[in-house]
Design an enzyme around this catalytic site. Structure first.
Site, PDB file in Angstrom:
ATOM      1  N   ASN A 158       0.840  -1.190   0.000  1.00  0.00           N
ATOM      2  CA  ASN A 158       0.000   0.000   0.000  1.00  0.00           C
ATOM      3  C   ASN A 158       0.879   1.244   0.000  1.00  0.00           C
ATOM      4  OD1 ASN A 158      -1.804   2.143   0.867  1.00  0.00           O
ATOM      5  ND2 ASN A 158      -3.229   0.512   1.376  1.00  0.00           N
TER       6      ASN A 158
ATOM      7  N   HIS B 244     -11.179   0.951  -8.952  1.00  0.00           N
ATOM      8  CA  HIS B 244     -10.626  -0.299  -9.482  1.00  0.00           C
ATOM      9  C   HIS B 244     -10.690  -1.400  -8.407  1.00  0.00           C
ATOM     10  CE1 HIS B 244      -7.790  -2.018 -12.625  1.00  0.00           C
ATOM     11  NE2 HIS B 244      -7.985  -2.996 -11.751  1.00  0.00           N
TER      12      HIS B 244
ATOM     13  N   HIS C 257     -10.247  -3.936  -5.716  1.00  0.00           N
ATOM     14  CA  HIS C 257      -9.069  -4.355  -4.958  1.00  0.00           C
ATOM     15  C   HIS C 257      -9.474  -4.747  -3.545  1.00  0.00           C
ATOM     16  CE1 HIS C 257      -9.630  -0.105  -3.889  1.00  0.00           C
ATOM     17  NE2 HIS C 257      -8.953  -0.349  -2.764  1.00  0.00           N
TER      18      HIS C 257
ATOM     19  N   GLN D 258      -7.516  -5.615   0.488  1.00  0.00           N
ATOM     20  CA  GLN D 258      -6.309  -5.256   1.233  1.00  0.00           C
ATOM     21  C   GLN D 258      -5.972  -6.331   2.249  1.00  0.00           C
ATOM     22  OE1 GLN D 258      -6.116  -1.043   2.506  1.00  0.00           O
ATOM     23  NE2 GLN D 258      -8.158  -0.836   1.611  1.00  0.00           N
TER      24      GLN D 258
ATOM     25  N   HIS E 293     -15.558 -28.069   9.455  1.00  0.00           N
ATOM     26  CA  HIS E 293     -14.851 -27.302  10.474  1.00  0.00           C
ATOM     27  C   HIS E 293     -13.380 -27.092  10.112  1.00  0.00           C
ATOM     28  CE1 HIS E 293     -13.919 -25.666  14.391  1.00  0.00           C
ATOM     29  NE2 HIS E 293     -12.777 -26.324  14.281  1.00  0.00           N
TER      30      HIS E 293
ATOM     31  N   HIS F 107     -13.668 -21.203  13.849  1.00  0.00           N
ATOM     32  CA  HIS F 107     -14.100 -21.612  12.516  1.00  0.00           C
ATOM     33  C   HIS F 107     -13.961 -20.383  11.613  1.00  0.00           C
ATOM     34  CE1 HIS F 107     -17.212 -24.554  10.687  1.00  0.00           C
ATOM     35  NE2 HIS F 107     -17.035 -23.656   9.735  1.00  0.00           N
TER      36      HIS F 107
ATOM     37  N   PHE G 299     -25.368   6.376  19.882  1.00  0.00           N
ATOM     38  CA  PHE G 299     -25.845   5.264  20.697  1.00  0.00           C
ATOM     39  C   PHE G 299     -24.963   4.028  20.510  1.00  0.00           C
ATOM     40  CE2 PHE G 299     -28.773   1.555  21.232  1.00  0.00           C
ATOM     41  CZ  PHE G 299     -28.874   1.648  22.615  1.00  0.00           C
ATOM     42  N   GLU G 300     -24.627   3.752  19.248  1.00  0.00           N
ATOM     43  CA  GLU G 300     -23.781   2.598  18.950  1.00  0.00           C
ATOM     44  C   GLU G 300     -22.391   2.784  19.570  1.00  0.00           C
ATOM     45  OE1 GLU G 300     -25.820   4.020  16.766  1.00  0.00           O
ATOM     46  OE2 GLU G 300     -26.681   2.518  15.404  1.00  0.00           O
TER      47      GLU G 300
HETATM   48 ZN   LIG Z   1      -8.168   0.903 -13.015  1.00  0.00          ZN
HETATM   49 ZN   LIG Z   2     -16.622 -25.279  13.485  1.00  0.00          ZN
END
Ligand SMILES: [Zn+2]
Ligand SMILES: [Zn+2]
Ligand SMILES: [Zn+2]
Length: 332
Positions: free
Chosen positions: A76, A164, A166, A168, A240, A293, A308-309
């Protein structure tokens, strides 16, 4: 209608507040249209505008940092953490500091400026998943790192600065708190029931499939019981496994199929909404465990997280996951 629901893994409470049969109003920021492949640093021919490639899947005989690739991984340009240095921790009275060590890479998913994963043919789309895996396997060898997060921001409102397609990757010198919460929630469930909470979720969702959006031989995609966001979806391997990088060829192709399917449903239903997805897997120095998992969480960005969140860690979700799953199943 209003209802409180508890996430069975980390115990987070969510408020599902909804009107039956009503789709959420979708008012997100539209993408700027002036973005063109001429100036796009991720388009072929503009490789000199990015840092040198780490890996690329490219046609035989083509050169590094030149066109001829279909998936290209670079560091990056504006990394949140730097790769050089050692992990040092410092104390300052009661406070702790650490050097900002980490890897921050960009996976350019396609050479085509506007082709999203659902538009790619299967082999090309599968190679995005292989690139995730290859980078994870390689970075895991660097013992400074404890965790690798792969994620995607699609659309401006979801944090993407370039159109575009992508994804990360960030490698971290510690296990982030969200992951730790999931690990420890899953561990307590396992200690109590001697079963993996995610395996149990899969069994329960498939036995009464009102929240299931799609499934194939190896994966299931569903709107989780305590969804934080409208149209939130989790994609989980049916078998699993705590580590994503164990993935084998047949599963890469089933994962690609289901991702293509659910992302294109999301695009059609909500008109290419901004979204984030992220891949949760075990911390790097934890070997295979029976209680965790790996999975992918897809979160469309349709609502705003506000006071609130932030203040409570609660989320208010205006669309019930049962209704969201129904809308998603019905759209082609
Ligand atoms: Zn592009
Ligand atoms: Zn599992
Ligand atoms: Zn997760």
């Amino acid at each position: 209608m209003r209802e409180l629901r508890r996430d069975p893994v980390i115990g987070r409470w969510v408020i599902i507040s909804y009107e039956r049969g009503k789709r959420p109003s979708v008012e997100y920021e539209k993408e700027p249209e002036n973005d063109s492949s001429k100036t796009c640093p991720f388009c072929p021919g503009n490789e000199h505008l990015t840092s040198s490639e780490i890996i690329a899947y490219r046609q035989a005989g083509t050169q590094k940092d030149k066109p001829g690739w279909w998936v290209r991984v670079i560091s990056n340009k504006y990394p949140v953490l730097g790769i050089e240095g050692s992990i040092k921790r410092y104390g300052e009275g009661m406070y702790d500091r650490m050097d900002g060590i980490g890897a921050h890479e960009v996976i350019i998913e396609t050479a085509e400026h506007k082709k999203e994963l659902p538009d790619l043919d299967d082999k090309r789309a599968e190679d995005i998943i292989w690139a995730y895996r290859d980078r994870m396997v390689d970075l895991k060898k660097d013992m400074r790192f404890e965790y690798i997060l792969i994620f995607k921001n699609r659309g401006k409102a979801a944090g993407a600065t370039l159109v575009h397609p992508h994804s990360q990757l960030i490698a971290l010198p510690m296990v982030p708190v969200r992951v730790r919460q999931e690990q420890s929630g899953a561990k307590s469930y396992f200690d109590y029931k001697e079963r993996c909470v995610f395996c149990d979720i899969i069994v329960q969702e498939l036995s009464s499939p009102e929240r299931v959006v799609s499934e194939n031989d190896d994966f299931v995609a569903f709107c989780p019981f305590a969804s934080r966001f409208p149209f939130e979806m989790w994609v989980m391997p049916k078998k699993h496994d705590s580590q994503f990088d164990d993935i084998q060829k047949p599963e890469v192709s089933s994962l690609t199929q289901i991702l293509k399917m659910v992302l294109s449903k999301l695009n059609r239903l909500l008109g290419n909404p901004p979204y984030n997805y992220l891949l949760h897997t075990s911390p790097l120095r934890v070997s295979k465990v029976p209680y965790y998992h790996w999975h992918i969480e897809i979160m469309p960005k349709l609502t705003k997280v506000a006071g609130f969140e932030w203040g409570t860690g609660f989320y208010v979700n205006p669309t019930s996951p049962e209704e969201a799953a129904k809308f998603l199943r019905e759209v082609e």
